[in-house]
Structures are given as structure tokens and as C-alpha cells.
Design an enzyme around this catalytic site. Structure first.
Site, PDB file in Angstrom:
ATOM      1  N   ARG A 149      38.134  90.293   6.961  1.00  0.00           N
ATOM      2  CA  ARG A 149      39.135  90.814   8.160  1.00  0.00           C
ATOM      3  C   ARG A 149      40.177  88.994   6.978  1.00  0.00           C
ATOM      4  O   ARG A 149      39.848  88.220   6.194  1.00  0.00           O
ATOM      5  CB  ARG A 149      39.705  89.839   9.262  1.00  0.00           C
ATOM      6  CG  ARG A 149      38.560  91.584   9.528  1.00  0.00           C
ATOM      7  CD  ARG A 149      38.537  90.718  11.632  1.00  0.00           C
ATOM      8  NE  ARG A 149      37.779  91.780  12.580  1.00  0.00           N
ATOM      9  CZ  ARG A 149      36.232  91.546  12.563  1.00  0.00           C
ATOM     10  NH1 ARG A 149      35.702  90.770  12.373  1.00  0.00           N
ATOM     11  NH2 ARG A 149      35.605  93.058  13.465  1.00  0.00           N
ATOM     12  N   LYS A 173      36.011  87.332  15.272  1.00  0.00           N
ATOM     13  CA  LYS A 173      36.767  86.867  15.851  1.00  0.00           C
ATOM     14  C   LYS A 173      35.459  86.453  17.437  1.00  0.00           C
ATOM     15  O   LYS A 173      34.361  87.012  16.883  1.00  0.00           O
ATOM     16  CB  LYS A 173      36.978  88.454  16.518  1.00  0.00           C
ATOM     17  CG  LYS A 173      37.431  89.534  15.691  1.00  0.00           C
ATOM     18  CD  LYS A 173      37.925  90.826  16.558  1.00  0.00           C
ATOM     19  CE  LYS A 173      39.176  91.883  15.703  1.00  0.00           C
ATOM     20  NZ  LYS A 173      39.281  92.417  16.675  1.00  0.00           N
ATOM     21  N   HIS A 245      43.134  95.561   4.947  1.00  0.00           N
ATOM     22  CA  HIS A 245      42.108  96.494   6.167  1.00  0.00           C
ATOM     23  C   HIS A 245      41.579  97.222   5.996  1.00  0.00           C
ATOM     24  O   HIS A 245      40.546  97.977   5.248  1.00  0.00           O
ATOM     25  CB  HIS A 245      43.007  96.336   7.375  1.00  0.00           C
ATOM     26  CG  HIS A 245      41.447  96.197   9.049  1.00  0.00           C
ATOM     27  ND1 HIS A 245      41.339  95.019   8.537  1.00  0.00           N
ATOM     28  CD2 HIS A 245      41.400  96.548   9.210  1.00  0.00           C
ATOM     29  CE1 HIS A 245      40.509  95.526  10.236  1.00  0.00           C
ATOM     30  NE2 HIS A 245      40.261  96.397  10.138  1.00  0.00           N
ATOM     31  N   ARG A 248      38.555  95.853   3.886  1.00  0.00           N
ATOM     32  CA  ARG A 248      37.944  95.951   4.132  1.00  0.00           C
ATOM     33  C   ARG A 248      36.878  97.345   5.081  1.00  0.00           C
ATOM     34  O   ARG A 248      35.483  97.841   4.558  1.00  0.00           O
ATOM     35  CB  ARG A 248      37.759  95.654   5.608  1.00  0.00           C
ATOM     36  CG  ARG A 248      37.016  95.811   6.770  1.00  0.00           C
ATOM     37  CD  ARG A 248      37.459  94.715   8.057  1.00  0.00           C
ATOM     38  NE  ARG A 248      36.691  94.134   9.360  1.00  0.00           N
ATOM     39  CZ  ARG A 248      35.246  94.273   9.349  1.00  0.00           C
ATOM     40  NH1 ARG A 248      35.384  93.113   8.292  1.00  0.00           N
ATOM     41  NH2 ARG A 248      35.478  93.829  11.180  1.00  0.00           N
ATOM     42  N   HIS A 271      31.042  93.700  13.349  1.00  0.00           N
ATOM     43  CA  HIS A 271      30.845  94.348  14.218  1.00  0.00           C
ATOM     44  C   HIS A 271      29.952  94.217  15.711  1.00  0.00           C
ATOM     45  O   HIS A 271      28.790  94.247  15.176  1.00  0.00           O
ATOM     46  CB  HIS A 271      30.761  95.807  14.199  1.00  0.00           C
ATOM     47  CG  HIS A 271      32.276  96.425  13.214  1.00  0.00           C
ATOM     48  ND1 HIS A 271      31.636  97.023  11.953  1.00  0.00           N
ATOM     49  CD2 HIS A 271      33.233  96.235  12.552  1.00  0.00           C
ATOM     50  CE1 HIS A 271      32.688  97.377  11.705  1.00  0.00           C
ATOM     51  NE2 HIS A 271      34.023  96.707  11.670  1.00  0.00           N
ATOM     52  N   TYR A 280      32.729 105.047   8.819  1.00  0.00           N
ATOM     53  CA  TYR A 280      32.537 104.653   8.144  1.00  0.00           C
ATOM     54  C   TYR A 280      31.333 106.285   7.532  1.00  0.00           C
ATOM     55  O   TYR A 280      32.003 106.610   6.653  1.00  0.00           O
ATOM     56  CB  TYR A 280      31.855 104.392   7.775  1.00  0.00           C
ATOM     57  CG  TYR A 280      32.708 102.460   8.080  1.00  0.00           C
ATOM     58  CD1 TYR A 280      34.366 102.733   7.465  1.00  0.00           C
ATOM     59  CD2 TYR A 280      32.600 101.224   8.530  1.00  0.00           C
ATOM     60  CE1 TYR A 280      35.660 102.433   7.836  1.00  0.00           C
ATOM     61  CE2 TYR A 280      33.678 100.108   9.437  1.00  0.00           C
ATOM     62  CZ  TYR A 280      35.330 100.835   8.731  1.00  0.00           C
ATOM     63  OH  TYR A 280      35.967  99.788   9.588  1.00  0.00           O
TER      64      TYR A 280
END
Length: 299
Positions: A149, A173, A245, A248, A271, A280
Site C-alpha cells: 500500500r 495495518k 492501489h 497492488r 490480508h 483477484y
């Protein structure tokens, strides 16, 4: 404990225990506060007085006011988290949001460049060799090579790079860290930036900054600058205008197309849920269908 005390407790929990960024905490608290305010206007002024029907009524109020289902889903997640915390910590007897479902949304596939378009975008960023161009090329290469990111890219420190192993440590995150492999082209671009560009941008008095990527004044680069670089590179390359993004998304899709395991892609992207990564696979199937219909004579 008052409602305001409960909110402040939860704010501290999100910041200290969950390790969320100040921006994320502000967004969550604004969503929760707004929902409680709507209910207060209807005379429901304590947490124990709120029911599931009240929360569903609040959701209907938001949709009627023009809020998108995507935005409402974010608010519902915030409200659910707050009430789960409140019940667990004895701030309310029951959790009225336990069965509160997010609104159903149409599945939107991520924006993805083709492999050829991604190659053009990366190549165009390498055409100049001044200091800023070296930086920009290294950033674009790294975004595509790792799927990280923008916030993760700008947070990179020099000690996060392992040139001998072609690895980079990424802080995602919730301050969760992961180690991501980096391909040879991106590693070469990164090494060239570190060797010939970074030192020239170090501002006077900031020689000790740990940041990998620097702004024009020598401090840690701003996310806004990274986004501008990607947009400008896309325009010069003649590919669809994309945000970072999208690189990504493209990296994940191209890895799956190349035979990577879904779990491997999940680990690379950081993730927490495999279902997020599974988006995806839908992109890959849609692209396969498009190629089939274009190339197969009896499609």
C-alpha cells in the site's frame, strides 16, 4: 459509566490495543458518534435502551439521506465493533448490533492493468536519471513488485530493506509486519536510488532520517506525492489513469495468473482474510473470459 465515557474508552482501545492509525480511529469514532446522535434525537439516550430495530431504523435513515451502501457498510462495521466492546466491558447489558447485517452490495472488481500496461508504466518511470526520477522509478517498481500500500511504501525505513536476500519488511495495518520478496528489477531500481539519489535529497539537519523515500526537501515523502507520481507516469505511458492501489491489485492478479497460490498472495498483500484476496481470482476469470470470447472462433 456515561455514553461519552464509553466512547472515550473505546477510542483508547482502538488506539492502544488495536494499534489503528489516528485517521482510522477518527473515522470510526465519527461513524459511531453520528449513529448515536441520530438515536438520541429520537429519544434513545442510553446504550441499554438501543435495540436491533433501532439500529436498523438508523441504517434506513442513512440510506434515505443518500448515503451509499459502501459508506453505510463501513459505518455498520464501526457500530458493531463498538457495541461488542461495550458489552464485553460491562458498558451495556446486551449487544444490539450483534445481528446487524451490512447492506448487500454489488461486487465491484478491482481496477487492474494488463501485464503489458504495467510493464509500460514501469518502463516510462525509468526514462530519466535525475534524482527525483531515480526515486520515482524505484517507488513505481516497488509498488508493482510487492503489492504494498502507499502508506506502507512511505513508512519504509532503510533498515527494512535486505538487499542480500531481496526482501523488504513491510509494516501494514494495525502495525502488523510481514516480509515480502522483491524481484530483481525493483531491487536494482531501489539500489540505484539508495546509491545515487537518496543522499542528494537529504535536507540539512536531516541526515539521520530513517526513511527510504524522501520528498524534495529531504523529509519522509508524502503519500500525496506518490499518488501524483503514479498518475503522471500512467499519463506518459499511455495506459489507463490509475492510482497506486491499482498496482497492488495488478500485482496480485498477475501473480495468480502466473500460478501463485492464493495463500501466498494473501501473505504478500498482508490480508487478514482470505476472502479479500479471493477477489483477484474473479478478476483473472473475467480476463480469461474476455480473451476467450475474443480469440475463440466459436465463442
Amino acid at each position: 459509566m456515561t455514553e461519552q465515557d464509553a466512547l472515550e474508552d473505546y477510542r483508547t482501545y482502538l488506539t492502544v490495543n488495536k494499534g489503528l492509525s489516528p485517521q482510522t480511529v477518527r473515522a470510526y469514532m465519527a461513524d459511531i458518534t453520528q449513529a448515536l446522535h441520530v438515536l438520541e434525537l429520537r429519544g434513545i439516550d442510553t446504550l441499554d435502551a438501543i435495540t436491533l430495530d433501532d439500529l436498523r431504523s438508523w441504517m434506513a435513515h442513512e440510506l434515505h439521506g443518500g448515503l451509499t451502501k459502501t459508506s453505510l457498510a463501513r459505518k455498520v462495521v464501526a457500530v458493531r465493533g463498538f457495541f461488542d466492546y461495550a458489552q464485553t466491558h460491562g458498558m451495556c447489558r446486551t449487544n444490539p448490533a450483534a445481528q446487524l447485517a451490512t447492506p448487500k452490495q454489488a461486487v465491484r472488481l478491482p481496477v487492474v492493468l494488463s501485464e503489458n500496461q504495467a510493464e509500460k508504466l514501469v518502463e516510462v518511470s525509468s526514462q530519466d536519471h535525475n534524482v527525483l526520477a531515480l526515486r520515482d522509478h524505484a517507488m513505481v517498481e516497488l509498488l508493482y513488485a510487492t503489492g504494498m500500500r502507499v502508506a506502507e511504501l512511505t513508512a519504509l525505513n532503510v533498515t527494512d530493506i535486505d538487499f542480500s536476500q531481496h526482501m523488504v519488511k513491510v509494516t501494514g495495518k494495525g502495525n502488523k509486519q510481514r516480509v515480502v520478496p522483491v524481484g530483481a528489477p525493483a531491487m536494482r531500481a531501489l539500489a540505484e536510488w539508495m546509491r545515487s539519489g537518496r543522499g542528494a535529497l537529504l535536507a540539512e539537519g536531516e541526515e539521520t532520517t530513517p526513511a527510504v523515500f524522501l520528498g524534495a526537501r529531504g523529509g519522509r515523502i508524502n503519500q500525496r506525492v506518490v499518488r501524483r507520481v503514479v498518475h503522471e507516469s500512467a499519463a506518459v505511458a499511455g495506459v489507463p489513469d490509475v492510482a497506486p492501489h491499482a498496482l497492488r491489485h495488478s500485482a496480485a492478479t498477475h501473480m495468480l495468473d502466473g500460478g501463485a497460490d492464493l495463500r501466498e498472495v494473501q501473505d504478500m498483500l498482508g490480508h487478514s482474510s482470505l476472502s479479500t484476496t479471493q477477489r483477484y481470482t474473479h478478476v483473472s476469470l473475467e480476463q480469461l473470459r474476455a480473451k476467450y470470447e475474443k480469440a475463440f472462433p466459436r465463442a
